[in-house]
Design a protein around this motif. Structure first.
Motif, PDB file in Angstrom:
ATOM      1  N   ALA A 163       0.829  -1.207   0.000  1.00 41.63           N
ATOM      2  CA  ALA A 163       0.000   0.000   0.000  1.00 41.63           C
ATOM      3  C   ALA A 163       0.862   1.255   0.000  1.00 41.63           C
ATOM      4  O   ALA A 163       0.605   2.198  -0.753  1.00 41.63           O
ATOM      5  CB  ALA A 163      -0.937  -0.007   1.216  1.00 41.63           C
ATOM      6  N   GLU A 164       1.899   1.264   0.820  1.00 37.54           N
ATOM      7  CA  GLU A 164       2.788   2.432   0.877  1.00 37.54           C
ATOM      8  C   GLU A 164       3.464   2.648  -0.476  1.00 37.54           C
ATOM      9  O   GLU A 164       3.519   3.770  -0.968  1.00 37.54           O
ATOM     10  CB  GLU A 164       3.835   2.243   1.968  1.00 37.54           C
ATOM     11  CG  GLU A 164       4.700   3.477   2.177  1.00 37.54           C
ATOM     12  CD  GLU A 164       5.652   3.324   3.345  1.00 37.54           C
ATOM     13  OE1 GLU A 164       6.744   3.908   3.247  1.00 37.54           O
ATOM     14  OE2 GLU A 164       5.313   2.644   4.328  1.00 37.54           O
ATOM     15  N   LYS A 165       3.974   1.586  -1.078  1.00 42.70           N
ATOM     16  CA  LYS A 165       4.642   1.689  -2.377  1.00 42.70           C
ATOM     17  C   LYS A 165       3.677   2.155  -3.469  1.00 42.70           C
ATOM     18  O   LYS A 165       4.077   2.849  -4.403  1.00 42.70           O
ATOM     19  CB  LYS A 165       5.236   0.345  -2.799  1.00 42.70           C
ATOM     20  CG  LYS A 165       6.471  -0.062  -2.050  1.00 42.70           C
ATOM     21  CD  LYS A 165       6.870  -1.469  -2.498  1.00 42.70           C
ATOM     22  CE  LYS A 165       8.329  -1.703  -2.484  1.00 42.70           C
ATOM     23  NZ  LYS A 165       9.135  -1.066  -3.463  1.00 42.70           N
ATOM     24  N   ALA A 166       2.418   1.739  -3.374  1.00 44.32           N
ATOM     25  CA  ALA A 166       1.414   2.056  -4.392  1.00 44.32           C
ATOM     26  C   ALA A 166       0.653   3.345  -4.083  1.00 44.32           C
ATOM     27  O   ALA A 166      -0.291   3.689  -4.813  1.00 44.32           O
ATOM     28  CB  ALA A 166       0.438   0.896  -4.541  1.00 44.32           C
ATOM     29  N   HIS A 167       1.017   4.020  -3.013  1.00 47.23           N
ATOM     30  CA  HIS A 167       0.358   5.271  -2.606  1.00 47.23           C
ATOM     31  C   HIS A 167      -1.144   5.088  -2.413  1.00 47.23           C
ATOM     32  O   HIS A 167      -1.967   5.835  -2.926  1.00 47.23           O
ATOM     33  CB  HIS A 167       0.644   6.393  -3.612  1.00 47.23           C
ATOM     34  CG  HIS A 167       2.092   6.585  -3.884  1.00 47.23           C
ATOM     35  ND1 HIS A 167       2.960   7.118  -2.950  1.00 47.23           N
ATOM     36  CD2 HIS A 167       2.848   6.271  -4.964  1.00 47.23           C
ATOM     37  CE1 HIS A 167       4.188   7.141  -3.452  1.00 47.23           C
ATOM     38  NE2 HIS A 167       4.155   6.628  -4.674  1.00 47.23           N
ATOM     39  N   THR A 168      -1.454   4.029  -1.690  1.00 48.81           N
ATOM     40  CA  THR A 168      -2.845   3.751  -1.352  1.00 48.81           C
ATOM     41  C   THR A 168      -2.882   3.281   0.095  1.00 48.81           C
ATOM     42  O   THR A 168      -1.913   3.445   0.817  1.00 48.81           O
ATOM     43  CB  THR A 168      -3.449   2.711  -2.340  1.00 48.81           C
ATOM     44  OG1 THR A 168      -4.862   2.656  -2.148  1.00 48.81           O
ATOM     45  CG2 THR A 168      -2.838   1.340  -2.197  1.00 48.81           C
ATOM     46  N   THR A 169      -3.993   2.711   0.516  1.00 50.77           N
ATOM     47  CA  THR A 169      -4.109   2.269   1.900  1.00 50.77           C
ATOM     48  C   THR A 169      -4.059   0.752   1.988  1.00 50.77           C
ATOM     49  O   THR A 169      -4.369   0.048   1.018  1.00 50.77           O
ATOM     50  CB  THR A 169      -5.432   2.750   2.520  1.00 50.77           C
ATOM     51  OG1 THR A 169      -6.514   2.111   1.833  1.00 50.77           O
ATOM     52  CG2 THR A 169      -5.572   4.263   2.441  1.00 50.77           C
ATOM     53  N   GLN A 170      -3.696   0.264   3.158  1.00 51.76           N
ATOM     54  CA  GLN A 170      -3.700  -1.180   3.399  1.00 51.76           C
ATOM     55  C   GLN A 170      -5.112  -1.722   3.229  1.00 51.76           C
ATOM     56  O   GLN A 170      -5.313  -2.815   2.716  1.00 51.76           O
ATOM     57  CB  GLN A 170      -3.146  -1.471   4.798  1.00 51.76           C
ATOM     58  CG  GLN A 170      -3.073  -2.950   5.158  1.00 51.76           C
ATOM     59  CD  GLN A 170      -4.378  -3.486   5.746  1.00 51.76           C
ATOM     60  OE1 GLN A 170      -5.111  -2.757   6.398  1.00 51.76           O
ATOM     61  NE2 GLN A 170      -4.649  -4.749   5.501  1.00 51.76           N
ATOM     62  N   ALA A 171      -6.104  -0.931   3.630  1.00 53.46           N
ATOM     63  CA  ALA A 171      -7.500  -1.364   3.503  1.00 53.46           C
ATOM     64  C   ALA A 171      -7.871  -1.584   2.038  1.00 53.46           C
ATOM     65  O   ALA A 171      -8.624  -2.509   1.716  1.00 53.46           O
ATOM     66  CB  ALA A 171      -8.428  -0.337   4.145  1.00 53.46           C
ATOM     67  N   THR A 172      -7.339  -0.757   1.149  1.00 51.00           N
ATOM     68  CA  THR A 172      -7.606  -0.923  -0.277  1.00 51.00           C
ATOM     69  C   THR A 172      -7.029  -2.240  -0.778  1.00 51.00           C
ATOM     70  O   THR A 172      -7.697  -2.997  -1.495  1.00 51.00           O
ATOM     71  CB  THR A 172      -7.037   0.247  -1.086  1.00 51.00           C
ATOM     72  OG1 THR A 172      -7.713   1.446  -0.694  1.00 51.00           O
ATOM     73  CG2 THR A 172      -7.200   0.038  -2.588  1.00 51.00           C
ATOM     74  N   ILE A 173      -5.792  -2.541  -0.391  1.00 52.69           N
ATOM     75  CA  ILE A 173      -5.162  -3.798  -0.787  1.00 52.69           C
ATOM     76  C   ILE A 173      -5.980  -4.974  -0.247  1.00 52.69           C
ATOM     77  O   ILE A 173      -6.263  -5.937  -0.969  1.00 52.69           O
ATOM     78  CB  ILE A 173      -3.701  -3.885  -0.300  1.00 52.69           C
ATOM     79  CG1 ILE A 173      -2.859  -2.712  -0.836  1.00 52.69           C
ATOM     80  CG2 ILE A 173      -3.089  -5.233  -0.665  1.00 52.69           C
ATOM     81  CD1 ILE A 173      -2.719  -2.634  -2.327  1.00 52.69           C
ATOM     82  N   ALA A 174      -6.386  -4.888   0.999  1.00 47.90           N
ATOM     83  CA  ALA A 174      -7.180  -5.953   1.624  1.00 47.90           C
ATOM     84  C   ALA A 174      -8.506  -6.150   0.894  1.00 47.90           C
ATOM     85  O   ALA A 174      -8.924  -7.285   0.657  1.00 47.90           O
ATOM     86  CB  ALA A 174      -7.426  -5.640   3.099  1.00 47.90           C
ATOM     87  N   ARG A 175      -9.166  -5.063   0.530  1.00 48.38           N
ATOM     88  CA  ARG A 175     -10.448  -5.163  -0.184  1.00 48.38           C
ATOM     89  C   ARG A 175     -10.266  -5.855  -1.537  1.00 48.38           C
ATOM     90  O   ARG A 175     -11.068  -6.714  -1.915  1.00 48.38           O
ATOM     91  CB  ARG A 175     -11.065  -3.777  -0.386  1.00 48.38           C
ATOM     92  CG  ARG A 175     -11.792  -3.261   0.835  1.00 48.38           C
ATOM     93  CD  ARG A 175     -12.690  -2.070   0.507  1.00 48.38           C
ATOM     94  NE  ARG A 175     -11.974  -0.969  -0.127  1.00 48.38           N
ATOM     95  CZ  ARG A 175     -11.335   0.009   0.528  1.00 48.38           C
ATOM     96  NH1 ARG A 175     -11.329   0.022   1.843  1.00 48.38           N
ATOM     97  NH2 ARG A 175     -10.730   0.961  -0.123  1.00 48.38           N
TER      98      ARG A 175
END
Length: 88
Positions: free
Chosen positions: A48-60
């Motif tokens: 998420a940090e590398k992709a400039h998004t949130t961990q919640a987004t990756i989890a979803r």
């Protein structure tokens, strides 16, 4: 009745078959992202940090929720990968 037999029977219904296929495609996307992330040795938070998004987004996404092409592309590039879409 076995689950495979039940699904086979339900797939005779065109509406069910269409929904089943759509869900299967989302699941394949989820599995692909999970495997790529694991192969890269990243946690959801690190990706998420590398992709400039949130961990919640990756989890979803890994749960099979809908995701945009742009978001998947950003995540792929964050892992040094390219996104490939196929129409079969």
């Amino acid at each position: 009745m076995k689950i495979d037999d039940l699904i086979k029977e339900e797939l005779k219904d065109p509406e069910f078959a269409e929904a089943y296929e759509k869900e299967g495609e989302k699941l394949q996307t989820a599995i692909s992202l999970y495997r790529a992330r694991e192969e890269a040795g990243l946690t959801q938070a690190e990706l998420a940090e590398k992709a400039h998004t949130t961990q919640a987004t990756i989890a979803r996404i890994e749960r099979g929720d809908n995701v945009s092409f742009d978001k998947l592309s950003e995540i792929a590039h964050a892992m040094g990968k390219k996104l490939k879409v196929e129409f079969l």
